[in-house]
Design a protein around this motif. Structure first.
Motif, PDB file in Angstrom:
ATOM      1  N   ALA A  50      -7.896   0.274  -1.859  1.00  0.00           N
ATOM      2  CA  ALA A  50      -7.654  -0.270  -0.519  1.00  0.00           C
ATOM      3  C   ALA A  50      -8.458  -1.554  -0.296  1.00  0.00           C
ATOM      4  O   ALA A  50      -7.957  -2.543   0.245  1.00  0.00           O
ATOM      5  CB  ALA A  50      -8.008   0.771   0.541  1.00  0.00           C
ATOM      6  N   ALA A  51      -9.718  -1.527  -0.748  1.00  0.00           N
ATOM      7  CA  ALA A  51     -10.567  -2.714  -0.583  1.00  0.00           C
ATOM      8  C   ALA A  51     -10.027  -3.885  -1.395  1.00  0.00           C
ATOM      9  O   ALA A  51     -10.038  -5.037  -0.938  1.00  0.00           O
ATOM     10  CB  ALA A  51     -12.002  -2.394  -0.999  1.00  0.00           C
ATOM     11  N   PRO A  95     -11.402  10.253  -3.820  1.00  0.00           N
ATOM     12  CA  PRO A  95     -11.423   9.378  -2.629  1.00  0.00           C
ATOM     13  C   PRO A  95     -12.044   8.016  -2.897  1.00  0.00           C
ATOM     14  O   PRO A  95     -11.605   6.998  -2.361  1.00  0.00           O
ATOM     15  CB  PRO A  95     -12.248  10.170  -1.621  1.00  0.00           C
ATOM     16  N   GLY A  96     -13.037   7.955  -3.759  1.00  0.00           N
ATOM     17  CA  GLY A  96     -13.660   6.675  -4.066  1.00  0.00           C
ATOM     18  C   GLY A  96     -12.681   5.708  -4.699  1.00  0.00           C
ATOM     19  O   GLY A  96     -12.715   4.496  -4.437  1.00  0.00           O
ATOM     20  N   TRP A 114       0.828  -1.206   0.000  1.00  0.00           N
ATOM     21  CA  TRP A 114       0.000   0.000   0.000  1.00  0.00           C
ATOM     22  C   TRP A 114       0.865   1.260   0.000  1.00  0.00           C
ATOM     23  O   TRP A 114       0.573   2.225  -0.709  1.00  0.00           O
ATOM     24  CB  TRP A 114      -0.916  -0.016   1.221  1.00  0.00           C
ATOM     25  N   VAL A 118      -9.408   5.714  -4.195  1.00  0.00           N
ATOM     26  CA  VAL A 118      -8.482   5.281  -3.139  1.00  0.00           C
ATOM     27  C   VAL A 118      -9.111   4.171  -2.310  1.00  0.00           C
ATOM     28  O   VAL A 118      -8.483   3.154  -1.998  1.00  0.00           O
ATOM     29  CB  VAL A 118      -8.083   6.471  -2.244  1.00  0.00           C
ATOM     30  N   HIS A 119     -10.370   4.377  -1.967  1.00  0.00           N
ATOM     31  CA  HIS A 119     -11.070   3.371  -1.167  1.00  0.00           C
ATOM     32  C   HIS A 119     -11.198   2.052  -1.927  1.00  0.00           C
ATOM     33  O   HIS A 119     -11.057   0.962  -1.364  1.00  0.00           O
ATOM     34  CB  HIS A 119     -12.460   3.882  -0.769  1.00  0.00           C
ATOM     35  N   ALA A 120     -11.448   2.122  -3.214  1.00  0.00           N
ATOM     36  CA  ALA A 120     -11.592   0.905  -4.019  1.00  0.00           C
ATOM     37  C   ALA A 120     -10.273   0.145  -4.086  1.00  0.00           C
ATOM     38  O   ALA A 120     -10.241  -1.094  -3.986  1.00  0.00           O
ATOM     39  CB  ALA A 120     -12.068   1.266  -5.431  1.00  0.00           C
TER      40      ALA A 120
END
Length: 355
Positions: free
Chosen positions: A79-80, A72-73, A61, A75-77
């Motif tokens: 990370a998931a 941000p969406g 990461w 980044v979150h995707a």
């Protein structure tokens, strides 16, 4: 297992990083399972394997910084996706590790059980046996004591815990515990104080009941002495079952009279039939009178305690004892005749008489 490898760097760290960078799905799962098995072979602790996967995840990461203007969406995707890959890799790696560890444990159990069997039967080559004994810290020329426990339903996992606890209590090489058939067999160094009490405590903790019985053979020296001590312990359990002894811990040294009685089976059979044979002519047969004699001897000749144990009145017990005297000519209350009667009663129980 072999000597442990350093988990945080070297091959393990590189392999964990490769799992996350490579293709996912079945390919990643298979590679992770192979990695887990390799870690088990290398002596890596499971917690170190988990830590290596998580460290690789954090490194992955950190090295994949978000692009300029990435929402941000996104980044979150990412990370998931990374967490899902880490979870997939970790689950497969742990499965591979546990599978290899169980296989190694099964192999170890099989080798240990085979060694104990060869050791106690003396069938193996002495040189090979001495070499294998050295691995377990056993010196064949020394004195040892064999303890045998019969605990219904005792599992291999429970035996492992008992073995580890005894090693921690008395030191590596001083005890060797395994399952042999339906019996738990423990070989201990001769003169090891407190071994019977500690093993009994562990059995109680594992079973949660008193449905087990432990016998302690006498201490003997040498390879033949191990087999002798085992035979003594097992015979003690066999005799206790026939005689109805319920004490949780029995010492073979305290029951030496029973092998003596059975050594001349013809003589003990003659004693039983001569002394107790007339009881078979009584109404109801011999068994009620044998039970009365057993309770009477267990109660040290106390009529009240005998009556309480048999749920009879004291008058009924006295009547039966008098009837025994009338039929056999022996009275259990007479000191000079008590020993003969008691030996005959014990012999009857050993012979399962009357049939």
């Amino acid at each position: 297992m072999s000597d442990r490898a350093a988990p945080a760097d070297g091959w393990l760290a590189d392999a964990c990083a490769g799992l996350l960078a490579g293709p996912g799905g079945t390919v990643r799962a298979r590679a992770a399972a192979v990695l887990g098995a390799r870690a088990a072979d290398a002596g890596v602790q499971l917690r170190e394997l988990v830590a290596a996967v998580m460290t690789a995840t954090a490194g992955h990461w950190t090295s994949s910084r978000p692009a300029a203007g990435e929402p941000p969406g996104g980044v979150h995707a990412r990370a998931a996706t990374l967490l899902a890959a880490a979870q997939e890799a970790l689950a497969a790696a742990v499965d591979g590790y546990n599978h290899r560890a169980r296989a190694e444990l099964d192999r170890h159990d099989s080798a240990r059980a085979e060694f104990v069997t060869d050791l106690l039967t003396g069938r193996a080559d002495p040189g090979d046996l001495a070499e294998r004994a050295h691995r377990y810290g056993i010196r064949l020329s020394a004195a040892h004591t064999v303890l045998v426990a019969r605990a219904p339903g005792l599992s291999l996992e429970a035996t492992h815990r008992v073995d580890a606890a005894l090693a921690a209590r008395f030191g590596e090489g001083n005890t060797l515990t395994t399952l042999r058939g339906d019996d738990l067999v423990c070989i201990s160094a001769g003169g090891l104080r407190g071994i019977a009490g500690e093993l009994a405590r562990l059995l109680l903790a594992e079973t949660g009941t008193a449905g087990w019985q432990l016998a302690v053979g006498r201490t003997h020296r040498g390879l033949r002495g191990l087999a002798t001590s085992l035979d003594e312990a097992r015979s003690t359990l066999d005799h206790a079952a026939k005689l109805g002894f319920t004490a949780p811990v029995l010492n073979a040294a305290d029951l030496l009279v029973f092998p003596v009685l059975l050594r001349d089976r013809e003589a003990i059979t003659d004693l039983v039939t001569t002394v107790l044979g007339p009881l078979t002519t009584a109404r109801g047969g011999a068994q009620p009178y044998l039970d009365t004699l057993t309770a009477f001897f267990d109660s040290q000749g106390n009529h009240t305690a005998t009556a309480r144990q048999m749920h009879l009145s004291v008058r009924a017990v006295t009547y039966r004892l008098d009837r025994i005297r009338d039929l056999t000519g022996y009275h259990p209350g007479e000191p000079t005749q008590r020993f003969t009667l008691q030996a005959a009663v014990l012999g009857a129980r050993l012979l399962s008489w009357p049939p």
